[in-house]
Write a protein that holds these residues in place. Structure first.
Motif, PDB file in Angstrom:
ATOM      1  N   ASP A  78       5.469   0.533   5.789  1.00  0.00           N
ATOM      2  CA  ASP A  78       6.280   0.893   6.959  1.00  0.00           C
ATOM      3  C   ASP A  78       6.360  -0.267   7.952  1.00  0.00           C
ATOM      4  OD1 ASP A  78       6.620   3.337   5.789  1.00  0.00           O
ATOM      5  OD2 ASP A  78       5.096   4.358   6.976  1.00  0.00           O
ATOM      6  N   SER A  79       5.371  -1.154   7.896  1.00  0.00           N
ATOM      7  CA  SER A  79       5.362  -2.324   8.781  1.00  0.00           C
ATOM      8  C   SER A  79       6.359  -3.389   8.320  1.00  0.00           C
ATOM      9  CB  SER A  79       3.967  -2.954   8.796  1.00  0.00           C
ATOM     10  OG  SER A  79       3.648  -3.467   7.497  1.00  0.00           O
ATOM     11  N   GLY A  80       6.886  -3.217   7.094  1.00  0.00           N
ATOM     12  CA  GLY A  80       7.785  -4.209   6.516  1.00  0.00           C
ATOM     13  C   GLY A  80       7.080  -5.146   5.559  1.00  0.00           C
ATOM     14  N   GLU A  81       5.741  -5.132   5.603  1.00  0.00           N
ATOM     15  CA  GLU A  81       4.970  -5.996   4.711  1.00  0.00           C
ATOM     16  C   GLU A  81       5.146  -5.548   3.267  1.00  0.00           C
ATOM     17  OE1 GLU A  81       0.546  -8.080   4.764  1.00  0.00           O
ATOM     18  OE2 GLU A  81       1.060  -6.538   6.222  1.00  0.00           O
ATOM     19  N   VAL A  82       5.193  -6.524   2.348  1.00  0.00           N
ATOM     20  CA  VAL A  82       5.407  -6.233   0.931  1.00  0.00           C
ATOM     21  C   VAL A  82       4.132  -6.552   0.152  1.00  0.00           C
ATOM     22  CG1 VAL A  82       6.697  -6.936  -1.135  1.00  0.00           C
ATOM     23  CG2 VAL A  82       7.892  -6.614   1.047  1.00  0.00           C
ATOM     24  N   LEU A  83       3.776  -5.634  -0.748  1.00  0.00           N
ATOM     25  CA  LEU A  83       2.603  -5.816  -1.602  1.00  0.00           C
ATOM     26  C   LEU A  83       3.058  -5.721  -3.047  1.00  0.00           C
ATOM     27  CD1 LEU A  83      -0.530  -6.127  -1.550  1.00  0.00           C
ATOM     28  CD2 LEU A  83      -0.669  -3.621  -1.602  1.00  0.00           C
ATOM     29  N   THR A  84       2.587  -6.666  -3.877  1.00  0.00           N
ATOM     30  CA  THR A  84       2.951  -6.681  -5.296  1.00  0.00           C
ATOM     31  C   THR A  84       1.688  -6.652  -6.151  1.00  0.00           C
ATOM     32  OG1 THR A  84       2.962  -9.108  -5.483  1.00  0.00           O
ATOM     33  CG2 THR A  84       5.013  -8.059  -4.756  1.00  0.00           C
ATOM     34  N   GLU A  85       1.881  -6.498  -7.447  1.00  0.00           N
ATOM     35  CA  GLU A  85       0.840  -6.432  -8.475  1.00  0.00           C
ATOM     36  C   GLU A  85       0.158  -5.058  -8.497  1.00  0.00           C
ATOM     37  OE1 GLU A  85       0.876  -8.699 -10.703  1.00  0.00           O
ATOM     38  OE2 GLU A  85       2.120 -10.073  -9.549  1.00  0.00           O
ATOM     39  N   GLY A  86       0.336  -4.381  -9.623  1.00  0.00           N
ATOM     40  CA  GLY A  86      -0.135  -3.011  -9.781  1.00  0.00           C
ATOM     41  C   GLY A  86      -1.576  -2.738  -9.384  1.00  0.00           C
ATOM     42  N   PRO A  87      -2.556  -3.505  -9.889  1.00  0.00           N
ATOM     43  CA  PRO A  87      -3.950  -3.218  -9.535  1.00  0.00           C
ATOM     44  C   PRO A  87      -4.224  -3.301  -8.035  1.00  0.00           C
ATOM     45  CG  PRO A  87      -3.887  -4.559 -11.509  1.00  0.00           C
ATOM     46  CD  PRO A  87      -2.475  -4.501 -10.978  1.00  0.00           C
ATOM     47  N   ALA A  88      -3.566  -4.239  -7.340  1.00  0.00           N
ATOM     48  CA  ALA A  88      -3.735  -4.340  -5.884  1.00  0.00           C
ATOM     49  C   ALA A  88      -3.074  -3.150  -5.190  1.00  0.00           C
ATOM     50  CB  ALA A  88      -3.139  -5.648  -5.372  1.00  0.00           C
ATOM     51  N   ILE A  89      -1.885  -2.786  -5.659  1.00  0.00           N
ATOM     52  CA  ILE A  89      -1.140  -1.689  -5.043  1.00  0.00           C
ATOM     53  C   ILE A  89      -1.883  -0.367  -5.156  1.00  0.00           C
ATOM     54  CG2 ILE A  89       0.956  -0.281  -5.235  1.00  0.00           C
ATOM     55  CD1 ILE A  89       2.448  -2.892  -6.012  1.00  0.00           C
ATOM     56  N   VAL A  90      -2.393  -0.066  -6.350  1.00  0.00           N
ATOM     57  CA  VAL A  90      -3.042   1.254  -6.517  1.00  0.00           C
ATOM     58  C   VAL A  90      -4.331   1.346  -5.707  1.00  0.00           C
ATOM     59  CG1 VAL A  90      -1.948   1.794  -8.724  1.00  0.00           C
ATOM     60  CG2 VAL A  90      -4.161   0.603  -8.717  1.00  0.00           C
ATOM     61  N   GLN A  91      -5.022   0.228  -5.537  1.00  0.00           N
ATOM     62  CA  GLN A  91      -6.227   0.264  -4.696  1.00  0.00           C
ATOM     63  C   GLN A  91      -5.846   0.452  -3.230  1.00  0.00           C
ATOM     64  OE1 GLN A  91      -9.739  -2.314  -5.967  1.00  0.00           O
ATOM     65  NE2 GLN A  91      -8.046  -3.302  -7.041  1.00  0.00           N
ATOM     66  N   TYR A  92      -4.763  -0.173  -2.819  1.00  0.00           N
ATOM     67  CA  TYR A  92      -4.279   0.027  -1.452  1.00  0.00           C
ATOM     68  C   TYR A  92      -3.961   1.509  -1.232  1.00  0.00           C
ATOM     69  CZ  TYR A  92      -1.252   0.170   2.596  1.00  0.00           C
ATOM     70  OH  TYR A  92      -0.696   0.510   3.806  1.00  0.00           O
ATOM     71  N   ILE A  93      -3.250   2.094  -2.168  1.00  0.00           N
ATOM     72  CA  ILE A  93      -2.888   3.515  -2.060  1.00  0.00           C
ATOM     73  C   ILE A  93      -4.140   4.383  -1.979  1.00  0.00           C
ATOM     74  CG2 ILE A  93      -1.859   5.462  -3.317  1.00  0.00           C
ATOM     75  CD1 ILE A  93       0.173   3.344  -4.474  1.00  0.00           C
ATOM     76  N   ALA A  94      -5.088   4.139  -2.869  1.00  0.00           N
ATOM     77  CA  ALA A  94      -6.325   4.929  -2.884  1.00  0.00           C
ATOM     78  C   ALA A  94      -7.068   4.825  -1.561  1.00  0.00           C
ATOM     79  CB  ALA A  94      -7.220   4.474  -4.034  1.00  0.00           C
ATOM     80  N   ASP A  95      -7.069   3.638  -0.975  1.00  0.00           N
ATOM     81  CA  ASP A  95      -7.800   3.428   0.278  1.00  0.00           C
ATOM     82  C   ASP A  95      -7.130   4.097   1.483  1.00  0.00           C
ATOM     83  OD1 ASP A  95      -9.853   2.057  -0.939  1.00  0.00           O
ATOM     84  OD2 ASP A  95      -8.985   0.079  -0.575  1.00  0.00           O
TER      85      ASP A  95
END
Length: 202
Positions: A58-75
């Motif tokens: 929502d801040s506009g920041e973009v995150l890529t790479e599946g393993p990083a993304i799913v950990q972000y979501i979990a957190d």
């Protein structure tokens, strides 16, 4: 949060994680061949790598790479149990699984989807996947999920990758434990919802 996805691709993994966590998401479909989004926009303007998954916060920041993304979501929803707490050995075990799935399974499947790959290359990829599947089976014995009885983002990623078997001529029935895992995860309501949203389930 926006999830840029292609139906059935590795972006299914964070899609599952988002639904499991109960987080609101806007889905943006991407044509991976043309690098165009559903609205005609240039996907590479969002992610210059040109592949999914990609999330835009929502801040506009973009995150890529599946393993990083799913950990972000979990957190974002620790109470979901999708990932153990940071700094614990259990978290490092989760990262161990995400890395293994990413490098040893996900990448190996790539050759099987490459129309220009020679038959020998595809046969070698299938032989390597069979060896890696045997390892996964050995670790799943007697467990519902990779780390025990708790579903985590690693399970969503493993499901996404082994789900590709049906499209490349690999029969999971050769590995009953893996086939049972696939069926168990496929039955989860969030997984059903993700598959349905991507047009993979009616």
């Amino acid at each position: 949060m926006k999830l840029f996805f292609s139906p059935g691709a590795c972006s299914l993994s964070p899609h599952i994680a988002l639904l499991e966590a109960g987080l609101p998401v806007e889905l943006v479909k991407v044509d991976l061949k043309t690098k165009q989004m559903a609205d005609g926009g240039d996907f590479t303007a969002i992610n210059p790598k040109g592949y999914v998954p990609t999330v835009q916060l929502d801040s506009g920041e973009v995150l890529t790479e599946g393993p990083a993304i799913v950990q972000y979501i979990a957190d974002q929803k620790p109470e979901s149990g999708l990932a153990p707490a940071n700094g614990t050995m259990a978290r490092y075990r989760l990262q161990e699984w995400l890395t293994f799935i990413n490098s040893e399974l996900h990448k190996t499947f790539g050759a099987l989807f490459n129309p220009t790959a020679p038959a020998e290359t595809k046969d070698a990829a299938k032989a390597l996947l069979a060896k890696r599947f045997e390892y996964v089976v050995s670790q799943l014995q007697g467990k519902d999920y990779l780390t025990g009885s708790q579903f985590t983002v690693a399970d969503g990623y493993l499901f996404t990758v082994i789900n590709w078997s049906q499209w490349v001529g690999i029969d999971l029935a050769q590995w009953p434990v893996l086939a049972a895992f696939h069926a168990r995860v496929a039955a989860r309501p969030a997984v059903q919802a993700a598959l349905r949203a991507e047009g993979l389930l009616k």
